[in-house]
Design an enzyme around this catalytic site. Structure first.
Site, PDB file in Angstrom:
ATOM      1  N   GLU A 152       0.815  -1.229   0.000  1.00 36.90           N
ATOM      2  CA  GLU A 152       0.000   0.000   0.000  1.00 36.90           C
ATOM      3  C   GLU A 152       0.848   1.278   0.000  1.00 36.90           C
ATOM      4  O   GLU A 152       0.566   2.224   0.746  1.00 36.90           O
ATOM      5  CB  GLU A 152      -0.958   0.003   1.195  1.00 36.90           C
ATOM      6  CG  GLU A 152      -2.061  -1.020   1.060  1.00 36.90           C
ATOM      7  CD  GLU A 152      -3.047  -0.998   2.218  1.00 36.90           C
ATOM      8  OE1 GLU A 152      -2.891  -0.168   3.142  1.00 36.90           O
ATOM      9  OE2 GLU A 152      -3.983  -1.821   2.210  1.00 36.90           O
ATOM     10  N   GLU A 155      -5.489  -8.592  -0.114  1.00 37.62           N
ATOM     11  CA  GLU A 155      -6.229  -8.254   1.103  1.00 37.62           C
ATOM     12  C   GLU A 155      -7.673  -7.995   0.697  1.00 37.62           C
ATOM     13  O   GLU A 155      -7.935  -7.133  -0.140  1.00 37.62           O
ATOM     14  CB  GLU A 155      -5.652  -7.021   1.812  1.00 37.62           C
ATOM     15  CG  GLU A 155      -4.294  -7.226   2.452  1.00 37.62           C
ATOM     16  CD  GLU A 155      -3.846  -6.037   3.286  1.00 37.62           C
ATOM     17  OE1 GLU A 155      -4.721  -5.368   3.883  1.00 37.62           O
ATOM     18  OE2 GLU A 155      -2.636  -5.761   3.337  1.00 37.62           O
TER      19      GLU A 155
END
Length: 819
Positions: free
Chosen positions: A529, A639
């Site tokens: 991320e 995720e």
């Protein structure tokens, strides 16, 4: 996972406004918008669920006007009944005003410095229906500070927004026609700002949602058993474990003691250790360190009074054996030092291990105990009645039946889950993690403040333990390297340590640490991320693409056979990564999380909607990005999950319910539909932290979502087939098993009533029904809690299989195994 400090995770919303006053700054890539803070949803979201979905039938009233209190005339506690205020960014003032287009009242939003905010209401609607949303707005000196203006919109459905007003306007009617699609509840916003902030004042009145037309839902579907689609990758059943909360420590790992290497000074409010007896003094010795932190030194009075330290609230079970060790040094006068396991107040409610000889330098001593009673308040005591001083550098206590340090009851469930791959160690955690902290003697590994979350990282679980874990559960490892605060040298050395030959520098270090042969890890991700400003080491895309390529080149130089996964986030970030890094990655990561929504259909089907949106975005990238020509960079959706509700299993430890299981099942169906472009999916996270498994100190249980993952992984086929028709509101998927003779058919009914479906199996006539598996419960909030009877289970049912008139129980997931 996003945000370094006790936050919620990032979420990709289709035009959904998110607040900037959450514990981390919100971030947007084009239409990428991120999470509401937990408190916001617990308070306001619960209010929406109660206020917006209480009246009428399940799909809402048959009346044409479905907004309650549309003109704000019903007042309760000086607020318009049924409406809530939300601040997404900046600072806004909300008020009920006696300036009205009709009646006596309107609602107002104003801001001097700029805000993105709304008055909002949740309404029940009929799926696959058309409604006209209209309302009146009055404005005064509305100026954009990045936002569109003042308008009406449907939360989470970007294409449904009216034109925006700016400047000064008398009462103006705005309207649009919306299609509810597969939703049974919508949030209507009187929006001040819109994807950015505005300044000024605005009044809203007479908001109506008028039913126009709708489709009668009569579920029917055809299963084209001869039209096979792309086989699904086994890696869609992947899992993700992070050093966060009670996922690893107090979840998977068997260590019973907290802060076993004394990161927190004794006597501080954070330390779980307490002073025993009346020693002369207990202080943290900063010189005679062992694991890189000061150690507690206990100075005794020398008058026969007992002194030492202890930790309580240990869960002990009668007849269970416990093994431990202590690293201790001291002066000759302290002996004997007693290590005691205590399970009651009586003289016989304990076992004692006595250290009769001690040296000034640290030595390890090993001990074993067997508890004679069951208690949740057991104690481990380390005490002496002697003189002088002793120092405790590290202590460990585990059940003797641990499996290489892991909890046997958790490993058993993970073996049943049968996930083929585990992503580790993060998540946000990895961007501040030095992998070298997690190798070598566990007692000497330095405890650190978790760089991204609460609590301490003990470094008891490092590369060797993770590889042992994967071996125990029968899974492949997937390692994420630190591209945040780390560099390419650190990453390349990590690859060499894991995969290098014994004669390489890092391979020799691995041999010294007890593992001569390479671990041969195939999947490696460059960072996590990195698009988000919550991520340690975050940088602009133009800089990060160069950084990614340097990492990739360094890692591939060590092992050219590894599969590299790049950080993605649909929109500008994924486009930039695919344009600039397509020669330096084989897969691209995407993440999404969804929260609780009012309306069962809306709650369940938001999961496949996000998966589909990500897949469709990447199909477009393949058409529009020249650098992708001839390449097949598939998605690793590493995720994904629901994330909402109170944290009852430690940090980020939410409870899941039957309605969440329905959504996860529908998500798996969508992965089957998108198998041509989605290669991997890692459910986040496996244990306790938004996990598929929940634990107490001694027990473990499949949460509702874990049951779904277990059932589909072990019983559903791998070669999906085409489904046609209109099965809504049901979700139908079918897939051949590898033998080519067994067809598995899955049907999800997310409604609280039984549903019938007319199902046709083309070119397949089952000779027998081998099994019928079903997951269901008595109500949508049914859940499984450790040490309590499960409310949701996988059951094998005996019933007739009649495709032409199949009846699905309420709130159910059913898999038919047909020969």
């Amino acid at each position: 996972m996003n945000s370094p400090h006790n936050i919620m995770k990032s979420q990709i919303f289709s035009g959904e406004e998110q607040p900037a006053d959450c514990p981390v700054s919100w971030f947007r890539n084009r239409s990428l918008l991120f999470w509401l803070r937990l408190l916001f949803f617990l308070v306001l979201g619960t209010g929406f669920l109660q206020a917006g979905v209480s009246a009428g039938g399940y799909y809402g009233s048959d009346e044409k006007q479905v907004v309650q209190n549309p003109s704000f005339e019903e007042i309760r506690n000086d607020k318009p009944s049924g409406w809530r205020v939300i601040t997404y960014q900046g600072t806004a003032q909300f008020s009920l005003e006696q300036i009205a287009r009709s009646g006596a009242y309107s609602v107002k939003i104003s801001s001097e410095n700029g805000a993105d905010a709304s008055w909002s209401v949740v309404v029940k609607v009929k799926p696959f229906s058309k409604y006209r949303l209209s309302g009146w707005i009055k404005t005064e000196q509305i100026e954009s500070a990045g936002g569109k203006g003042v308008l009406f919109n449907v939360h989470g459905m970007e294409k449904y927004q009216t034109r925006a007003l700016t400047g000064t306007n008398d009462w103006t009617r705005l309207e649009m026609v919306i299609d509810t699609e597969l939703n049974d509840a919508l949030q209507i916003n009187c929006l001040f700002g819109g994807w950015g902030k505005v300044r000024g004042q605005a009044w809203f009145d007479d908001v109506t949602l008028e039913f126009l037309s709708g489709r009668t839902l009569k579920p029917a579907a055809t299963v084209h058993t001869d039209q096979k689609l792309t086989p699904v990758s086994k890696y869609i059943y992947g899992q993700f474990i992070e050093h966060l909360g009670r996922c690893i420590y107090q979840g998977i790992w068997a260590e019973m003691l907290e802060d076993r290497k004394f990161y927190y000074p004794l006597g501080s409010s954070d330390s779980p250790w307490k002073v025993a007896g009346t020693p002369h003094a207990v202080h943290m010795n900063p010189l005679l360190v062992y694991a890189g932190v000061p150690v507690p030194e206990i100075r005794l009075k020398g008058n026969g009074e007992e002194g030492g330290i202890y930790q309580e609230e240990l869960s002990l079970q009668a007849g269970r054996k416990y093994h431990g060790r202590i690293v201790i040094g001291g002066d000759p006068g302290v002996v004997p030092v007693e290590v005691r396991l205590v399970w009651g107040n009586g003289e016989n409610d304990r076992q004692v291990f006595a250290i009769e000889k001690i040296k000034p330098d640290y030595e390890k001593y090993y001990f074993s105990f067997t508890a004679r009673k069951t208690t949740d308040n057991g104690r481990l005591e380390i005490v002496s009645r002697g003189s002088e001083a002793f120092r405790v550098a590290a202590v460990s206590l585990m059940p003797a039946d641990n499996l290489e340090g892991f909890r046997p009851e958790v490993i058993k469930l993970l073996q049943e889950l049968n996930s083929p791959v585990y992503r580790w160690p993060g998540g946000n955690f990895v961007s501040g993690y030095n992998w070298k902290d997690g190798i070598g003697d566990p007692d000497r590994r330095p405890p650190r403040k978790n760089p991204a979350w609460q609590g301490v990282e003990h470094n008891d679980v490092g590369i060797h333990e993770f590889m042992a874990f994967c071996r125990l559960v029968g899974a492949e490892p997937f390692i994420v390297v630190n591209s945040g605060q780390g560099n390419e040298t650190m990453a390349a050395e990590q690859v060499e340590y894991v995969n290098g030959n014994p004669d390489t520098p890092m391979g020799r270090l691995r041999v010294l640490n007890g593992h001569p042969e390479p671990f041969n890890c195939k999947f490696w991700s460059v960072g996590n991320e990195m698009y988000g400003d919550w991520q340690l080491g975050h940088m602009p895309l133009k800089d990060y693409v160069r950084r990614h390529n340097r990492f990739a080149e360094a890692m591939k130089a060590v092992d050219p056979n590894i599969i590299l996964i790049g950080v993605g986030a649909i929109g500008e970030w994924s486009e930039g990564m695919l344009k600039s890094c397509s020669d330096h990655m084989q897969l691209i990561s995407e993440h999404f999380y969804v929260q609780e929504k009012p309306g069962l259909l809306s709650h369940v089907y938001q999961v496949p909607r996000f998966i589909r949106r990500i897949a469709e975005a990447h199909r477009q990238y393949r058409k529009m990005i020249p650098e992708l020509k001839g390449k097949d960079i598939k998605i690793a959706l590493d995720e994904w999950n629901y994330w909402y509700g109170p944290y009852i299993y430690g940090e980020l430890g939410t409870q899941y319910f039957l309605k969440d299981a329905l959504g996860i099942a529908s998500g798996l169906h969508e992965y089957y539909r998108q198998a041509d472009i989605i290669y991997m999916a890692n459910y986040a996270q496996t244990v306790n932290v938004i996990g598929a498994i929940k634990t107490s100190k001694t027990e473990a249980v499949f949460d509702t979502t874990g049951l779904v993952l277990k059932l589909y992984r072990n019983e559903f086929g791998t070669v999906p087939v085409k489904i046609s028709g209109q099965p809504e509101p049901l979700d139908v998927m079918a897939s051949w098993k590898d033998d080519g003779k067994t067809l598995t058919l899955a049907v999800i009914n997310p409604l609280p009533e039984p549903q019938k479906i007319e199902l046709e199996l083309k070119k397949f006539k089952p000779t027998r029904v081998e099994k019928i598996f079903r997951i269901t419960g008595s109500h949508e909030k049914a859940c499984n809690v450790p040490e309590k009877p499960p409310e949701v289970e996988i059951k094998t049912v005996a019933e007739a299989f009649e495709p032409g008139r199949l009846v699905l129980p309420p709130l159910s997931i059913t898999i038919y195994v047909l020969k």
